[in-house]
Design a protein around this motif. Structure first.
Motif, PDB file in Angstrom:
ATOM      1  N   GLY A  98      14.943 -46.298 -44.691  1.00  0.00           N
ATOM      2  CA  GLY A  98      14.771 -45.436 -44.002  1.00  0.00           C
ATOM      3  C   GLY A  98      13.926 -44.137 -44.501  1.00  0.00           C
ATOM      4  N   VAL A  99      13.733 -43.592 -45.844  1.00  0.00           N
ATOM      5  CA  VAL A  99      13.295 -42.975 -46.863  1.00  0.00           C
ATOM      6  C   VAL A  99      11.832 -43.548 -46.265  1.00  0.00           C
ATOM      7  CG1 VAL A  99      13.128 -41.103 -48.615  1.00  0.00           C
ATOM      8  CG2 VAL A  99      15.040 -41.740 -47.633  1.00  0.00           C
ATOM      9  N   LEU A 100      11.842 -44.531 -46.445  1.00  0.00           N
ATOM     10  CA  LEU A 100      10.547 -44.713 -46.753  1.00  0.00           C
ATOM     11  C   LEU A 100       9.326 -44.591 -45.442  1.00  0.00           C
ATOM     12  CD1 LEU A 100      10.918 -47.929 -49.164  1.00  0.00           C
ATOM     13  CD2 LEU A 100      10.724 -45.641 -49.369  1.00  0.00           C
ATOM     14  N   ASP A 101      10.411 -44.960 -44.836  1.00  0.00           N
ATOM     15  CA  ASP A 101      10.487 -45.489 -43.183  1.00  0.00           C
ATOM     16  C   ASP A 101       9.323 -43.918 -42.596  1.00  0.00           C
ATOM     17  OD1 ASP A 101      10.112 -48.014 -42.914  1.00  0.00           O
ATOM     18  OD2 ASP A 101      11.933 -47.971 -41.919  1.00  0.00           O
ATOM     19  N   ALA A 102      10.463 -42.487 -42.802  1.00  0.00           N
ATOM     20  CA  ALA A 102      10.147 -41.303 -42.485  1.00  0.00           C
ATOM     21  C   ALA A 102       8.598 -40.726 -43.199  1.00  0.00           C
ATOM     22  CB  ALA A 102      11.194 -40.273 -43.487  1.00  0.00           C
ATOM     23  N   GLY A 103       9.059 -40.855 -44.161  1.00  0.00           N
ATOM     24  CA  GLY A 103       7.264 -40.585 -45.015  1.00  0.00           C
ATOM     25  C   GLY A 103       6.453 -41.189 -44.517  1.00  0.00           C
ATOM     26  N   HIS A 104       6.102 -42.691 -44.118  1.00  0.00           N
ATOM     27  CA  HIS A 104       5.666 -43.359 -43.507  1.00  0.00           C
ATOM     28  C   HIS A 104       5.166 -43.173 -42.277  1.00  0.00           C
ATOM     29  CE1 HIS A 104       3.543 -46.448 -40.503  1.00  0.00           C
ATOM     30  NE2 HIS A 104       1.992 -46.633 -42.006  1.00  0.00           N
ATOM     31  N   ALA A 105       5.619 -42.197 -41.851  1.00  0.00           N
ATOM     32  CA  ALA A 105       6.163 -41.809 -40.393  1.00  0.00           C
ATOM     33  C   ALA A 105       4.816 -40.239 -40.628  1.00  0.00           C
ATOM     34  CB  ALA A 105       7.130 -41.545 -39.602  1.00  0.00           C
ATOM     35  N   ARG A 106       5.242 -39.704 -41.009  1.00  0.00           N
ATOM     36  CA  ARG A 106       4.650 -38.372 -41.537  1.00  0.00           C
ATOM     37  C   ARG A 106       3.054 -38.548 -41.964  1.00  0.00           C
ATOM     38  NH1 ARG A 106       9.437 -36.870 -43.976  1.00  0.00           N
ATOM     39  NH2 ARG A 106       8.518 -37.540 -45.780  1.00  0.00           N
ATOM     40  N   LEU A 107       2.887 -39.420 -42.501  1.00  0.00           N
ATOM     41  CA  LEU A 107       1.626 -39.321 -43.294  1.00  0.00           C
ATOM     42  C   LEU A 107       0.817 -40.488 -41.452  1.00  0.00           C
ATOM     43  CD1 LEU A 107       1.889 -41.320 -46.384  1.00  0.00           C
ATOM     44  CD2 LEU A 107       1.132 -38.448 -45.802  1.00  0.00           C
ATOM     45  N   ALA A 108       0.784 -40.985 -41.135  1.00  0.00           N
ATOM     46  CA  ALA A 108       0.605 -41.998 -39.639  1.00  0.00           C
ATOM     47  C   ALA A 108       0.039 -41.006 -38.847  1.00  0.00           C
ATOM     48  CB  ALA A 108       1.519 -42.766 -39.172  1.00  0.00           C
ATOM     49  N   ALA A 109       1.252 -39.938 -38.341  1.00  0.00           N
ATOM     50  CA  ALA A 109       1.025 -38.579 -37.814  1.00  0.00           C
ATOM     51  C   ALA A 109      -0.197 -37.983 -37.074  1.00  0.00           C
ATOM     52  CB  ALA A 109       2.645 -38.339 -37.449  1.00  0.00           C
ATOM     53  N   ALA A 110      -0.247 -38.119 -38.294  1.00  0.00           N
ATOM     54  CA  ALA A 110      -1.535 -36.573 -38.915  1.00  0.00           C
ATOM     55  C   ALA A 110      -3.453 -37.567 -39.739  1.00  0.00           C
ATOM     56  CB  ALA A 110      -1.591 -35.654 -39.984  1.00  0.00           C
ATOM     57  N   SER A 111      -2.956 -38.906 -39.382  1.00  0.00           N
ATOM     58  CA  SER A 111      -3.917 -39.575 -40.327  1.00  0.00           C
ATOM     59  C   SER A 111      -4.502 -40.431 -38.945  1.00  0.00           C
ATOM     60  CB  SER A 111      -3.685 -40.565 -41.788  1.00  0.00           C
ATOM     61  OG  SER A 111      -3.513 -39.522 -42.059  1.00  0.00           O
ATOM     62  N   ASP A 112      -6.176 -41.615 -39.503  1.00  0.00           N
ATOM     63  CA  ASP A 112      -6.048 -42.603 -39.043  1.00  0.00           C
ATOM     64  C   ASP A 112      -6.051 -43.915 -39.612  1.00  0.00           C
ATOM     65  OD1 ASP A 112      -7.753 -40.626 -36.725  1.00  0.00           O
ATOM     66  OD2 ASP A 112      -9.654 -40.589 -38.570  1.00  0.00           O
ATOM     67  N   TRP A 113      -5.817 -43.343 -40.832  1.00  0.00           N
ATOM     68  CA  TRP A 113      -5.087 -44.931 -41.251  1.00  0.00           C
ATOM     69  C   TRP A 113      -4.018 -44.775 -42.312  1.00  0.00           C
ATOM     70  CZ3 TRP A 113      -6.650 -50.374 -41.346  1.00  0.00           C
ATOM     71  CH2 TRP A 113      -8.145 -50.583 -40.507  1.00  0.00           C
ATOM     72  N   VAL A 114      -3.230 -45.589 -42.833  1.00  0.00           N
ATOM     73  CA  VAL A 114      -2.710 -45.599 -43.497  1.00  0.00           C
ATOM     74  C   VAL A 114      -2.385 -46.499 -44.314  1.00  0.00           C
ATOM     75  CG1 VAL A 114      -0.259 -45.254 -45.159  1.00  0.00           C
ATOM     76  CG2 VAL A 114      -1.018 -43.754 -42.345  1.00  0.00           C
ATOM     77  N   VAL A 115      -3.216 -46.653 -46.321  1.00  0.00           N
ATOM     78  CA  VAL A 115      -2.852 -47.561 -46.712  1.00  0.00           C
ATOM     79  C   VAL A 115      -1.757 -47.214 -47.686  1.00  0.00           C
ATOM     80  CG1 VAL A 115      -3.989 -48.810 -48.551  1.00  0.00           C
ATOM     81  CG2 VAL A 115      -6.277 -47.236 -46.814  1.00  0.00           C
TER      82      VAL A 115
END
Length: 227
Positions: A98-115
């Motif tokens: 859940g912590v990993l998901d939340a971290g990904h969601a923050r990045l994804a909300a302000a980016s075009d791509w997450v690697v």
């Protein structure tokens, strides 16, 4: 609109996942995208005045579109350079997806791509209940397999490719040449091209330029939705 995500895994540890993930970030940013790397769990961190820092996560951070803090890129940092679930247990830390998901969601909300770069290989455990395959597979993230070209890589690569394809879309694989150059390299590459049911997306030499850039858009565009 949230970002597209590409998950980068490997046949083993120390085979060049970070080198390829950084090259992907360079390629995406050169194409005009807001791109950010994500190393959700990193073991083998050093203590610094700013807190625990991991060499691979720092490389992703530096290659990302500016504006993020280190903790955004690497929310779970562990000292011991061992399997993450063991390092976490030693540190008294629970790796909560859940912590990993939340971290990904923050990045994804302000980016075009997450690697997203995993740790070790596809089935490295996060806890007694889950591993990276469970986490990435549950999200259905297109996955790129980095193959460290060395003795033994054929078996590791074929097993990894089949395991990934059973859980999510295998975009393809990258042949990352490791020093010393593998004997009969060309024959091993040809063998893997026959045995892996996904395209060879790139071949990287032992000493690539520091600004090596790879663009995943053409690979991801080939993915067909599952029925």
């Amino acid at each position: 609109m949230t970002a597209k995500t590409l998950f980068v895994t490997g046949t083993d540890t120390g085979i060049g996942k970070t080198r390829i993930a950084v090259a992907l970030l360079h390629g995406l940013r050169a194409a005009g995208h807001r791109a950010v790397g994500y190393k959700p769990v990193a073991s083998g961190c050093e203590t610094t005045p700013d807190g625990l820092r991991n060499e691979d996560a720092l490389a992703l951070w530096r290659a990302s579109t500016p504006g993020w803090g280190y903790d955004d890129i690497n929310p779970i940092a562990l000292v011991d350079p061992i399997a993450p679930h063991i390092a976490a247990a030693d540190a008294g830390v629970a790796i909560d997806t859940g912590v990993l998901d939340a971290g990904h969601a923050r990045l994804a909300a302000a980016s075009d791509w997450v690697v997203v770069e995993g740790a070790g290989g596809w089935h490295v455990p996060l806890s007694d209940e889950a591993d990276f395959a469970d986490w990435a597979g549950a999200h259905g993230w297109p996955t790129l397999l980095v193959v460290g070209m060395r003795l033994g890589c054929v078996n590791h690569a074929v097993l990894s490719a089949r395991a990934i394809a059973a859980r999510t879309a295998l975009v393809g694989w990258v042949a990352n040449t490791l020093p010393p150059v593998q004997p009969r390299l060309e024959e091993n590459l040809s063998c893997l091209e026959r045995m892996i049911d996904a395209p060879l997306c790139a071949r990287v030499d032992c000493d690539p330029p520091a600004d090596l850039a790879l663009n995943p858009e053409p690979w991801v565009a080939r993915i067909k939705p599952r029925e």
